[in-house]
Design an enzyme around this catalytic site. Structure first.
Site, PDB file in Angstrom:
ATOM      1  N   ASP A 130       0.925  -1.263  -0.043  1.00 23.03           N
ATOM      2  CA  ASP A 130      -0.097  -0.057  -0.004  1.00 23.03           C
ATOM      3  C   ASP A 130       1.025   1.193  -0.143  1.00 23.03           C
ATOM      4  O   ASP A 130       2.063   1.376   0.306  1.00 23.03           O
ATOM      5  CB  ASP A 130      -0.869  -0.064   1.245  1.00 23.03           C
TER       6      ASP A 130
ATOM      7  N   ASN B 231      -7.920  -3.079  13.961  1.00 21.17           N
ATOM      8  CA  ASN B 231      -9.168  -3.230  13.616  1.00 21.17           C
ATOM      9  C   ASN B 231      -9.145  -4.537  12.912  1.00 21.17           C
ATOM     10  O   ASN B 231     -10.155  -4.836  12.152  1.00 21.17           O
ATOM     11  CB  ASN B 231     -10.032  -2.078  13.063  1.00 21.17           C
TER      12      ASN B 231
ATOM     13  N   HIS C 242      -7.202  -4.715  10.123  1.00 23.20           N
ATOM     14  CA  HIS C 242      -6.723  -4.547   8.419  1.00 23.20           C
ATOM     15  C   HIS C 242      -5.389  -5.193   8.139  1.00 23.20           C
ATOM     16  O   HIS C 242      -4.835  -5.258   8.931  1.00 23.20           O
ATOM     17  CB  HIS C 242      -7.123  -3.220   8.296  1.00 23.20           C
TER      18      HIS C 242
ATOM     19  N   GLU D  74      -9.541  -2.209   5.245  1.00 21.78           N
ATOM     20  CA  GLU D  74     -10.279  -1.738   6.391  1.00 21.78           C
ATOM     21  C   GLU D  74     -11.553  -2.641   6.521  1.00 21.78           C
ATOM     22  O   GLU D  74     -12.052  -3.129   5.629  1.00 21.78           O
ATOM     23  CB  GLU D  74     -10.717  -0.264   6.325  1.00 21.78           C
TER      24      GLU D  74
END
Ligand code: GLP
Length: 242
Positions: free
Chosen positions: A67, A136, A138, A143
């Site tokens: 990313d 979370n 990810h 996400e």
């Protein structure tokens, strides 16, 4: 899913580096999928040490990164291109032209993401994908949402991710609000996956990833369905696993 429990961050880093070193030794022209964040920094340090000892050769390796923040140039010290150069590429003999990070400077998301997918295809897919784990659940910047995204795409970062990453910027306002990230399918197509997880603050999410239901609300839970995943977790992160 294999879980390797390690003593602490250094032990985790060494054991993850063992797996990557084995990959590079067995297939010198392999394609490594690489990750940013604080979790893999120790692994990269270890790989650099092995290179300096003459035990590892990156001259034929290709890398593709997960990313990049949209809008950040590779010279920006919080860009993931900068991170990779600084934490690994500048210190080993990988050919820079064979290292690929999504182009954060390309404003056209379709163009930037399509180009990254085309590169992954052109290099023949990923032999070993290294991952960190977001609080979370990810992976990359996939996400929690209601579906598993497929290819590289543009995402709006969640508040919790912006909050977690603001420590690297002057303020939360300076954290880019969007990123380009490989999708879940890109990750799942990697032939081997290694996840590094460290710290007590990751214990709850790691339990969900390993023992909970497979759900896009916990993106990393899909790794349960991959045939070759090794999670290398330190004792604090693994503390809540059965
Ligand atoms: C970032 C990155 C992820 C990384 C995650 C965890 O948002 N995009 O690839 O795995 O956060 O980061 P850390 O290892 O610093 O906890």
């Amino acid at each position: 899913m294999k879980v390797v429990k390690t003593k602490d961050y250094d032990d985790m880093s060494r054991k993850a580096a063992n797996l990557i070193a084995a990959q590079v030794t067995m297939k010198p022209d392999c394609v490594l999928g690489l990750a940013t964040g604080s979790s893999p920094i120790g692994t990269y340090k270890d790989l650099i040490a092995r290179y300096n000892n003459g035990d590892l050769d990156f001259s034929k390796v290709t890398s593709v990164n997960l990313d990049e923040y949209k809008g950040l140039d590779g010279s920006h010290d919080q860009s993931y291109r900068y991170f990779m150069n600084h934490n690994l590429f500048d210190h080993v003999n990988i050919r820079k032209e064979c290292t690929f990070v999504p182009d954060g400077t390309e404003p056209d998301a379709d163009k930037a993401c399509g180009a990254h997918d085309a590169i992954i295809e052109k290099v023949g897919g990923i032999d070993l994908q290294l991952l960190g784990l977001g609080h979370n659940g990810h992976i990359g910047f996939n996400e929690p949402t209601d579906h598993f995204p497929t290819g590289t795409h543009c995402v709006d970062l969640t508040e919790s991710t912006i909050e977690a990453n603001k420590r690297f910027f002057a303020s939360a306002d300076d954290v880019p609000k969007q990123a380009y990230t490989m999708g879940i399918q890109n990750i799942m197509l990697a032939r081997k996956i290694v996840v590094v997880v460290s710290g007590a603050d990751k214990a709850d999410i790691l339990k969900k990833v390993v023992e909970g239901p497979v759900t896009p609300q916990v993106p990393a839970s899909i790794l349960q369905l991959h045939p070759d995943v090794t999670i290398v977790a330190d004792a604090a992160a693994a503390a809540k696993l059965d």
